[in-house]
Write an enzyme that holds these catalytic residues in place. Structure first.
Site, PDB file in Angstrom:
ATOM      1  CD  GLU A  66      -2.461   0.762   2.921  1.00 48.34           C
ATOM      2  OE1 GLU A  66      -3.654   1.028   2.990  1.00 48.34           O
ATOM      3  OE2 GLU A  66      -1.806   0.267   3.867  1.00 48.34           O
ATOM      4  CG  ASP A 274      -8.548  -0.637   4.647  1.00 46.86           C
ATOM      5  OD1 ASP A 274      -7.528  -0.296   5.272  1.00 46.86           O
ATOM      6  OD2 ASP A 274      -8.649  -1.724   4.045  1.00 46.86           O
TER       7      ASP A 274
END
Length: 293
Positions: A66, A274
């Site tokens: 990420e 998230d």
């Protein structure tokens, strides 16, 4: 209304608010300098040897696909080719799972060949042998942008070839026995939270990326990405609350929040972690393509 991809006009909201262009540019440069070359307390980027570098997840003291893919996206947008190449080489060296790497992996990990381990220690040791699809889609987009900005090089720096191969694996795995599982569901065209599950993560949905994948991926894969863009836009309407616009961290394919993963107690049915990314993704999709009011 046409989006910026068609018009070539990309809004600068800071300028619209009256800030001078030079002040805006300085803030961007200073922010990059702090994150990449600031003090040890401030920086998240660290060079390794002559030609590699990584970005630290400061909340977990590890390196994640990420963050590495986000770092590559920052670098290509700001024309920082050296840093981009360093991050990409560290990623391919330590996070990529090929046949040779997987010889010493835990049983069953071979199904992830062609993907990236989502978490590594700062020395490159893998903390996990599974991928997280949000990293893969950002890697692919950053690589395509690098190809358009700097041109393709050799080997791992043949950016567009690397992106096309990665995306091909992401949607074709599982078509042959023993090849693992795809990152997008082949029937509904929705991205999975992880390859092993059958639910999604609303913040992973990047229809504006998929529109470009439909132009630049392998020719045979382009219809899939066009369908994925449309599917993600419809999914986000289901996953985001009709009044607040907020979404859960994880959600079923029908948009229903997923409270927890099987065998785990942590809740994921609320707006947290998230989910903070989702509104930015929706905004950027509309800025670029303005497909869905």
């Amino acid at each position: 209304m046409s989006g910026a991809f068609e018009t070539g006009i990309y809004r600068n909201v800071f300028a619209e608010c009256g800030l001078p262009e030079e002040e805006i540019e300085k803030r961007v440069r200073d922010s990059f300098q702090t994150m990449f070359y600031g003090s040890e307390e401030e920086r998240i980027y660290h060079e390794v040897g002559a030609d590699m570098g990584y970005l630290t997840d400061t909340g977990n003291n590890d390196v994640r696909t990420e963050g590495m893919s986000y770092g590559m996206m920052m670098c290509v947008q700001l024309d920082k080719k050296e840093e981009f190449d360093r991050i990409w080489k560290w990623t391919k060296t330590y996070m990529y799972m090929d046949a040779e790497t997987l010889k010493n992996a835990p049983h069953g990990s071979s199904r992830n060949e062609g993907y990236f381990a989502w978490s590594c220690a700062l020395d490159g040791t893998k903390n996990a042998w599974g991928p997280a699809p949000d990293g893969e889609e950002f890697f692919a987009m950053a690589l395509f942008f690098a190809s358009h900005r700097w041109g393709d090089g050799e080997g791992i720096f043949n950016y567009s070839a690397q992106a096309r191969t990665l995306l091909h694996d992401c949607i074709h795995k599982g078509e042959q026995p023993g090849t693992g599982k795809p990152m997008w569901d082949p029937q509904n065209h929705l991205i999975k939270f992880i390859t092993e599950c059958d639910f999604s993560d609303p913040s992973y949905h990047l229809p504006h990326f998929y529109e470009l994948f439909a132009l630049w991926a392998e020719e045979e894969d382009r219809p899939f990405w066009k369908q994925a863009a449309a599917a993600s836009r419809e999914y986000l309407k289901k996953a985001c609350h009709p009044v607040t616009g907020l979404c859960a961290e994880y959600a079923e394919y029908d948009g229903t929040p997923v409270r927890s993963q099987p065998g785990q107690k942590d809740r994921h049915d609320w707006y947290y972690s998230d989910a903070y990314r989702t509104i930015a993704n929706i905004g950027l999709d509309y800025l670029w393509f303005a497909c869905d009011p």
